[in-house]
Design a protein around this motif. Structure first.
Motif, PDB file in Angstrom:
ATOM      1  N   ALA A 135      31.310  47.100  39.892  1.00 16.02           N
ATOM      2  CA  ALA A 135      31.299  46.292  38.669  1.00 16.02           C
ATOM      3  C   ALA A 135      29.886  46.245  38.072  1.00 16.02           C
ATOM      4  O   ALA A 135      29.716  46.221  36.855  1.00 16.02           O
ATOM      5  CB  ALA A 135      31.796  44.880  38.971  1.00 16.02           C
ATOM      6  N   ASP A 136      28.872  46.256  38.942  1.00 11.11           N
ATOM      7  CA  ASP A 136      27.469  46.226  38.496  1.00 11.11           C
ATOM      8  C   ASP A 136      26.955  47.597  38.043  1.00 11.11           C
ATOM      9  O   ASP A 136      25.791  47.721  37.655  1.00 11.11           O
ATOM     10  CB  ASP A 136      26.563  45.721  39.628  1.00 11.11           C
ATOM     11  CG  ASP A 136      26.840  44.269  40.006  1.00 11.11           C
ATOM     12  OD1 ASP A 136      27.483  43.560  39.208  1.00 11.11           O
ATOM     13  OD2 ASP A 136      26.427  43.852  41.114  1.00 11.11           O
ATOM     14  N   GLY A 137      27.768  48.622  38.168  1.00  9.80           N
ATOM     15  CA  GLY A 137      27.378  49.959  37.721  1.00  9.80           C
ATOM     16  C   GLY A 137      26.545  50.753  38.713  1.00  9.80           C
ATOM     17  O   GLY A 137      26.041  51.827  38.394  1.00  9.80           O
ATOM     18  N   LYS A 138      26.410  50.234  39.939  1.00  5.28           N
ATOM     19  CA  LYS A 138      25.627  50.975  40.941  1.00  5.28           C
ATOM     20  C   LYS A 138      26.469  52.018  41.663  1.00  5.28           C
ATOM     21  O   LYS A 138      25.961  52.988  42.200  1.00  5.28           O
ATOM     22  CB  LYS A 138      25.034  49.997  41.966  1.00  5.28           C
ATOM     23  CG  LYS A 138      24.014  49.061  41.345  1.00  5.28           C
ATOM     24  CD  LYS A 138      23.335  48.192  42.381  1.00  5.28           C
ATOM     25  CE  LYS A 138      22.285  47.326  41.696  1.00  5.28           C
ATOM     26  NZ  LYS A 138      21.411  46.660  42.672  1.00  5.28           N
TER      27      LYS A 138
ATOM     28  N   GLU B 166      35.264  49.126  35.135  1.00  5.37           N
ATOM     29  CA  GLU B 166      36.063  48.164  34.355  1.00  5.37           C
ATOM     30  C   GLU B 166      37.196  47.593  35.195  1.00  5.37           C
ATOM     31  O   GLU B 166      37.470  46.391  35.161  1.00  5.37           O
ATOM     32  CB  GLU B 166      36.633  48.850  33.102  1.00  5.37           C
ATOM     33  CG  GLU B 166      35.612  49.093  31.997  1.00  5.37           C
ATOM     34  CD  GLU B 166      34.711  47.898  31.743  1.00  5.37           C
ATOM     35  OE1 GLU B 166      35.250  46.785  31.557  1.00  5.37           O
ATOM     36  OE2 GLU B 166      33.468  48.058  31.752  1.00  5.37           O
ATOM     37  N   GLN B 167      37.853  48.458  35.930  1.00  5.59           N
ATOM     38  CA  GLN B 167      38.966  48.000  36.779  1.00  5.59           C
ATOM     39  C   GLN B 167      38.463  47.096  37.898  1.00  5.59           C
ATOM     40  O   GLN B 167      39.145  46.157  38.313  1.00  5.59           O
ATOM     41  CB  GLN B 167      39.719  49.209  37.352  1.00  5.59           C
ATOM     42  CG  GLN B 167      40.508  49.961  36.284  1.00  5.59           C
ATOM     43  CD  GLN B 167      40.951  51.354  36.736  1.00  5.59           C
ATOM     44  OE1 GLN B 167      40.294  51.997  37.559  1.00  5.59           O
ATOM     45  NE2 GLN B 167      42.067  51.811  36.204  1.00  5.59           N
ATOM     46  N   ALA B 168      37.257  47.373  38.393  1.00  4.22           N
ATOM     47  CA  ALA B 168      36.685  46.534  39.451  1.00  4.22           C
ATOM     48  C   ALA B 168      36.408  45.137  38.904  1.00  4.22           C
ATOM     49  O   ALA B 168      36.683  44.131  39.567  1.00  4.22           O
ATOM     50  CB  ALA B 168      35.400  47.160  39.995  1.00  4.22           C
ATOM     51  N   LYS B 169      35.866  45.065  37.687  1.00  6.03           N
ATOM     52  CA  LYS B 169      35.589  43.761  37.069  1.00  6.03           C
ATOM     53  C   LYS B 169      36.867  42.944  36.951  1.00  6.03           C
ATOM     54  O   LYS B 169      36.878  41.739  37.200  1.00  6.03           O
ATOM     55  CB  LYS B 169      34.979  43.951  35.672  1.00  6.03           C
ATOM     56  CG  LYS B 169      33.477  44.164  35.725  1.00  6.03           C
ATOM     57  CD  LYS B 169      32.887  44.367  34.331  1.00  6.03           C
ATOM     58  CE  LYS B 169      31.670  45.255  34.437  1.00  6.03           C
ATOM     59  NZ  LYS B 169      31.341  45.957  33.207  1.00  6.03           N
ATOM     60  N   ALA B 170      37.940  43.606  36.568  1.00  3.53           N
ATOM     61  CA  ALA B 170      39.214  42.899  36.399  1.00  3.53           C
ATOM     62  C   ALA B 170      39.796  42.464  37.745  1.00  3.53           C
ATOM     63  O   ALA B 170      40.402  41.402  37.858  1.00  3.53           O
ATOM     64  CB  ALA B 170      40.204  43.803  35.655  1.00  3.53           C
ATOM     65  N   ALA B 171      39.602  43.285  38.779  1.00  7.64           N
ATOM     66  CA  ALA B 171      40.243  43.004  40.075  1.00  7.64           C
ATOM     67  C   ALA B 171      39.458  42.024  40.936  1.00  7.64           C
ATOM     68  O   ALA B 171      40.036  41.300  41.748  1.00  7.64           O
ATOM     69  CB  ALA B 171      40.439  44.319  40.842  1.00  7.64           C
ATOM     70  N   LEU B 172      38.135  41.989  40.755  1.00  9.44           N
ATOM     71  CA  LEU B 172      37.273  41.204  41.652  1.00  9.44           C
ATOM     72  C   LEU B 172      37.660  39.719  41.828  1.00  9.44           C
ATOM     73  O   LEU B 172      37.698  39.237  42.959  1.00  9.44           O
ATOM     74  CB  LEU B 172      35.817  41.312  41.213  1.00  9.44           C
ATOM     75  CG  LEU B 172      34.961  42.290  42.032  1.00  9.44           C
ATOM     76  CD1 LEU B 172      33.604  42.475  41.371  1.00  9.44           C
ATOM     77  CD2 LEU B 172      34.781  41.823  43.478  1.00  9.44           C
TER      78      LEU B 172
END
Ligand code: GYE
Length: 306
Positions: free
Chosen positions: A250-253, A295-301
């Motif tokens: 989500a942080d782009g790393k 994007e999907q990680a942000k939504a799922a977190l």
């Protein structure tokens, strides 16, 4: 214990199922979530659990399995550290009429009657998913793509298979070059250490493929320590999708994560009950998995349970 049935050697005849579970270790966030899942679902299913941690050593697992045989548990389940070298101890369990369920990782025994079923992910497919993302990501480029790979524990099914599935997909295009590939033993500390060495000997790394999140997270520290930006200067693909990995995504790393579910407990207890009752079970039970972009990680977190 089902001491009076042929399906089970059985312990005390108290009607309760006793399972001996020989876990790999506590090497990763995945493993921690997996252990929790097994302990919680045993409780929920009313199964008495004897649990051991092998600290990633096969000899410890073999010892644990032998002690479960001695204790006459109703069923043995284990996640084999490595694929080879299980025939003897599995034969001992078979002779003692104690059914065995493979959980998470496979064995390479030719005699598949040595275990009742194998519950877990398709690791080759996970490797392919990682490779497919890379092919898509670089579809418009003809330049060479220099890849470094952090492998899981040497000789383990997920290391062997994630490597093979990835190699199969990227092998179709000659621009993809794996310039270094070494084990990081599925741990953060080893992932960092090996990535530091990779960075020293290879000035031009484009992509890191790590066989799990933890090694990827360790490698991120190494990359930042070398003054480079993870996710930008070096693109990163990992496998698992545990919380810390998803946060880094989500942080782009991290750029892409292939999911591997550690929540095997409920299915394992279900299979154990059937196996102890002498019922037929499928030889292979696969878990369902997906992949995640940032994007999907942000939504799922927010609702991610592990
Ligand atoms: O990916 C890794 C763990 O066997 C699928 O083991 C499991 C792997 C998992 O250490 O994080």
């Amino acid at each position: 214990g089902g001491g009076d049935t042929t399906a089970s050697a059985g312990g005390a005849d108290d009607g309760k199922i006793t399972m001996g579970f020989a876990q790999v270790g506590a090497e990763s966030g995945w493993r921690t979530a997996n252990t929790k899942s097994i302990q919680e679902s045993a409780k929920a299913a009313g199964i008495e659990l004897k649990f051991s941690d092998a600290q990633q050593k096969q000899e410890n697992q073999i010892k644990a399995i032998r002690s479960y045989i001695q204790q006459k548990v109703d069923v043995i389940a284990f996640s084999p550290v490595v694929e080879s070298g299980w025939d003897n101890v599995l034969k001992e369990a078979q002779t003692a009429k104690i059914p065995v369920i493979l959980t998470d990782r496979a064995v390479d025994s030719a005699d598949t009657s040595l275990y009742k079923t194998f519950l877990g992910s398709d690791f080759v497919e996970e490797g392919r998913k990682a490779g497919k993302w890379l092919v898509e990501e670089y579809k418009d480029s003809t330049d060479t793509v220099n890849i470094v790979e952090l492998q899981g524990t040497t000789g383990s099914a997920p290391a062997n298979d994630r490597k093979a599935g990835f190699a199969e997909v990227i092998g179709a295009e000659s621009k993809f070059k794996v310039i270094a590939s070494q084990t990081g033993d599925f741990t953060r500390a080893k992932g960092k250490e090996v990535m530091e060495a990779f960075l020293k000997s290879n000035p031009d790394i484009d992509v890191l493929y790590a066989h799990n999140d933890d090694m990827g997270l360790g490698a991120i520290e190494a990359i930042e320590g070398a003054g480079k930006v993870p996710g930008k200067d070096i693109k990163i693909i990992t496998v698992d999708a545990v919380k810390d990995g998803m946060q880094a995504l989500a942080d782009g790393k991290i750029n892409f994560i292939v999911e591997c579910s550690p929540i095997l407990g409920p299915q394992l207890m279900d299979l154990a009950k059937k196996v102890v009752a002498g019922e037929q079970v499928p030889a292979r039970v696969l878990t369902e998995e997906t992949t995640f972009t940032p994007e999907q990680a942000k939504a799922a977190l927010p609702t991610r349970p592990y």
